[in-house]
Design a protein around this motif. Structure first.
Motif, short mmCIF file in Angstrom:
data_model
loop_
_atom_site.label_atom_id
_atom_site.label_comp_id
_atom_site.label_asym_id
_atom_site.label_seq_id
_atom_site.Cartn_x
_atom_site.Cartn_y
_atom_site.Cartn_z
N ILE A 105 0.82 -1.21 0.00
CA ILE A 105 0.00 0.00 0.00
C ILE A 105 0.86 1.26 0.00
O ILE A 105 0.76 2.11 -0.89
N LEU A 106 1.72 1.37 1.01
CA LEU A 106 2.41 2.64 1.23
C LEU A 106 3.57 2.88 0.27
O LEU A 106 3.79 4.01 -0.16
N LEU A 107 4.36 1.85 -0.03
CA LEU A 107 5.52 2.06 -0.91
C LEU A 107 5.10 2.56 -2.29
O LEU A 107 5.55 3.63 -2.73
N PRO A 108 4.22 1.83 -3.01
CA PRO A 108 3.81 2.38 -4.31
C PRO A 108 3.03 3.68 -4.18
O PRO A 108 3.15 4.57 -5.01
N GLY A 109 2.22 3.77 -3.11
CA GLY A 109 1.46 5.00 -2.91
C GLY A 109 2.36 6.20 -2.70
O GLY A 109 2.13 7.28 -3.26
N ALA A 110 3.41 6.02 -1.89
CA ALA A 110 4.36 7.11 -1.62
C ALA A 110 5.09 7.51 -2.89
O ALA A 110 5.28 8.71 -3.16
N LEU A 111 5.50 6.53 -3.68
CA LEU A 111 6.21 6.84 -4.92
C LEU A 111 5.31 7.57 -5.91
O LEU A 111 5.72 8.54 -6.56
N LEU A 112 4.06 7.11 -6.02
CA LEU A 112 3.12 7.77 -6.93
C LEU A 112 2.82 9.20 -6.48
O LEU A 112 2.80 10.13 -7.29
N LEU A 113 2.59 9.36 -5.18
CA LEU A 113 2.30 10.71 -4.68
C LEU A 113 3.49 11.64 -4.86
O LEU A 113 3.32 12.81 -5.21
N SER A 114 4.70 11.13 -4.60
CA SER A 114 5.89 11.97 -4.76
C SER A 114 6.09 12.38 -6.21
O SER A 114 6.74 13.39 -6.50
N TRP A 115 5.53 11.61 -7.13
CA TRP A 115 5.67 11.89 -8.55
C TRP A 115 4.51 12.74 -9.08
O TRP A 115 4.70 13.74 -9.77
N LEU A 116 3.27 12.35 -8.71
CA LEU A 116 2.09 12.98 -9.29
C LEU A 116 1.54 14.15 -8.46
O LEU A 116 1.14 15.17 -9.01
N LEU A 117 1.50 13.96 -7.12
CA LEU A 117 0.84 14.97 -6.29
C LEU A 117 1.54 15.07 -4.94
O LEU A 117 0.97 14.70 -3.91
N PRO A 118 2.77 15.57 -4.92
CA PRO A 118 3.51 15.61 -3.65
C PRO A 118 2.84 16.47 -2.58
O PRO A 118 3.01 16.21 -1.38
N SER A 119 2.05 17.44 -2.98
CA SER A 119 1.40 18.32 -2.00
C SER A 119 0.33 17.59 -1.20
O SER A 119 -0.08 18.06 -0.13
N ALA A 120 -0.15 16.43 -1.68
CA ALA A 120 -1.21 15.70 -0.98
C ALA A 120 -0.68 14.93 0.22
O ALA A 120 -1.46 14.56 1.11
N ILE A 121 0.62 14.68 0.27
CA ILE A 121 1.19 13.85 1.33
C ILE A 121 0.92 14.44 2.70
O ILE A 121 0.57 13.74 3.65
N ILE A 122 1.06 15.76 2.83
CA ILE A 122 0.91 16.39 4.14
C ILE A 122 -0.52 16.24 4.66
O ILE A 122 -0.74 16.02 5.86
N ALA A 124 12.76 3.98 -4.29
CA ALA A 124 12.02 2.73 -4.12
C ALA A 124 12.79 1.74 -3.26
O ALA A 124 12.23 1.09 -2.37
N GLY A 125 14.10 1.64 -3.51
CA GLY A 125 14.93 0.71 -2.74
C GLY A 125 15.00 1.07 -1.28
O GLY A 125 14.91 0.20 -0.40
N VAL A 126 15.17 2.35 -1.00
CA VAL A 126 15.27 2.80 0.39
C VAL A 126 13.95 2.57 1.12
O VAL A 126 13.93 2.08 2.26
N LEU A 127 12.83 2.90 0.49
CA LEU A 127 11.52 2.69 1.12
C LEU A 127 11.31 1.20 1.43
O LEU A 127 10.81 0.85 2.51
N ALA A 128 11.72 0.33 0.51
CA ALA A 128 11.55 -1.11 0.73
C ALA A 128 12.44 -1.59 1.88
O ALA A 128 11.99 -2.33 2.76
N ILE A 129 13.71 -1.16 1.88
CA ILE A 129 14.64 -1.60 2.93
C ILE A 129 14.18 -1.13 4.30
O ILE A 129 14.14 -1.90 5.27
N VAL A 130 13.83 0.14 4.40
CA VAL A 130 13.38 0.69 5.69
C VAL A 130 12.10 0.01 6.14
O VAL A 130 11.94 -0.35 7.31
N GLY A 131 11.16 -0.19 5.20
CA GLY A 131 9.90 -0.83 5.55
C GLY A 131 10.09 -2.24 6.10
O GLY A 131 9.52 -2.61 7.12
#
Length: 316
Positions: free
Chosen positions: A78-95, A172-179
């Motif tokens: 859920i979060l890894l692809p979601g975070a990557l998509l948001l950082s690419w398409l709509l970074p302002s929505a993360i907050i 993507a790699g960092v998010l996966a490793i940390v997760g």
């Protein structure tokens, strides 16, 4: 033919070196990002034992394993692809997503405080008569996974912020490793904590007097440890939830609450010398918890007293 083979091998070596460099970049960035998430990891570890406190010892590890699998799904599916998509398409929505999560944590923590102060219980607890243990267990697991989702979102958001300038592969790699690392550390620690009493019982059967004494100590102290961790878990919900809200308001241009809290933190740091780091951090964390508690009270009152959500659930 030999020339073509040599060229191909040269291309492969270039790709391999690039891949190795990417792995190195990912490892370094993951280490930096992981250190930034330490506070939320501690909160996650403190919150989780409360979901197995008071249940059958035989069900503790299966419940933790179910929560662990849910946590892996939260982070990696859920979060890894979601975070990557948001950082690419709509970074302002993360907050805004983070602030919704902070509000939910504040509500959860405040509701627990209200119940401890004599308020109406909303849903069953281990002190109630449980008519359907399987359904009750599933509710606890689902509640833990929901809380994990919010805490994991904060972890992933902090991580993403640390590697925002890196390329897609590194992010993507960092998010996966940390997760993965956070999940293993948190739920491995939780499994150990909740089975300390069983370890104590095993040690009491040993011939060594030291082992027997240590076993008795574990058996006698574990109930207090779990109660303490349950308390810390509630504080952690309020602390993280309030902290997310203060940070989110600051990011949205409402600087007053965050600046006031940081100002008091700096005042304490300036007045406490060698203890400034610890006491300053404690000050800001405490103010974040109070902010979370206040917001949580408001949300709980609106939900239960105004909208009537949960009022049909009575304690037994």
């Amino acid at each position: 033919m030999p020339g073509g083979l040599v060229a191909l091998l040269d291309d492969v070596s270039i790709i391999a070196r690039a891949a190795a460099a990417s792995v190195d970049d990912i490892t370094v960035a993951a280490g930096k990002a992981g250190s930034k998430t330490a506070g939320v990891v501690i909160d996650d570890a403190a919150v989780t034992p409360s979901y197995v406190t008071g249940l059958s010892p035989a069900r503790e590890l299966p419940i933790i394993w179910s929560i662990t699998k849910g946590s892996f799904k939260n982070k990696l599916i859920i979060l890894l692809p979601g975070a990557l998509l948001l950082s690419w398409l709509l970074p302002s929505a993360i907050i805004f997503i983070l602030m919704l999560g902070g509000a939910y944590l504040s509500y959860e923590g405040a509701e627990k405080v209200m119940e401890k102060l004599g308020g109406q219980k909303h849903g069953q607890t281990v002190d109630d008569v449980i008519d359907d243990p399987v359904a009750f267990e599933m509710k606890r697991i689902n509640g833990a996974i929901r809380t994990d989702l919010i805490l994991s979102a904060e972890i992933m958001a902090i991580t993403l912020n640390e590697v925002a300038s890196e390329d897609f592969v590194v992010r993507a790699g960092v998010l996966a490793i940390v997760g993965i690392a956070v999940t293993v550390v948190v739920y491995g620690s939780v499994a150990l904590i909740v089975k300390l009493d069983d370890i104590g019982l095993h040690l009491r059967e040993k011939s060594s007097q030291f082992a027997q004494a240590f076993g008795r100590f574990l058996v006698n102290s574990v109930p207090y440890l779990l109660t303490f961790l349950s308390f810390i878990g509630t504080i952690a919900m309020l602390w993280v939830g309030g902290g997310i809200i203060l940070h989110g308001l600051h990011e949205l241009g409402i600087h007053g609450p965050s600046d006031w809290a940081h100002g008091l933190q700096h005042t304490v740091e300036a007045a406490t010398g060698g203890m400034s780091g610890i006491l300053g951090w404690t000050t800001y964390a405490g103010l974040s918890a109070l902010a979370g508690l206040a917001l949580g009270f408001v949300i709980a009152i609106l939900l239960h007293n105004v909208l009537g959500v949960g009022t049909a659930e009575k304690a037994h």
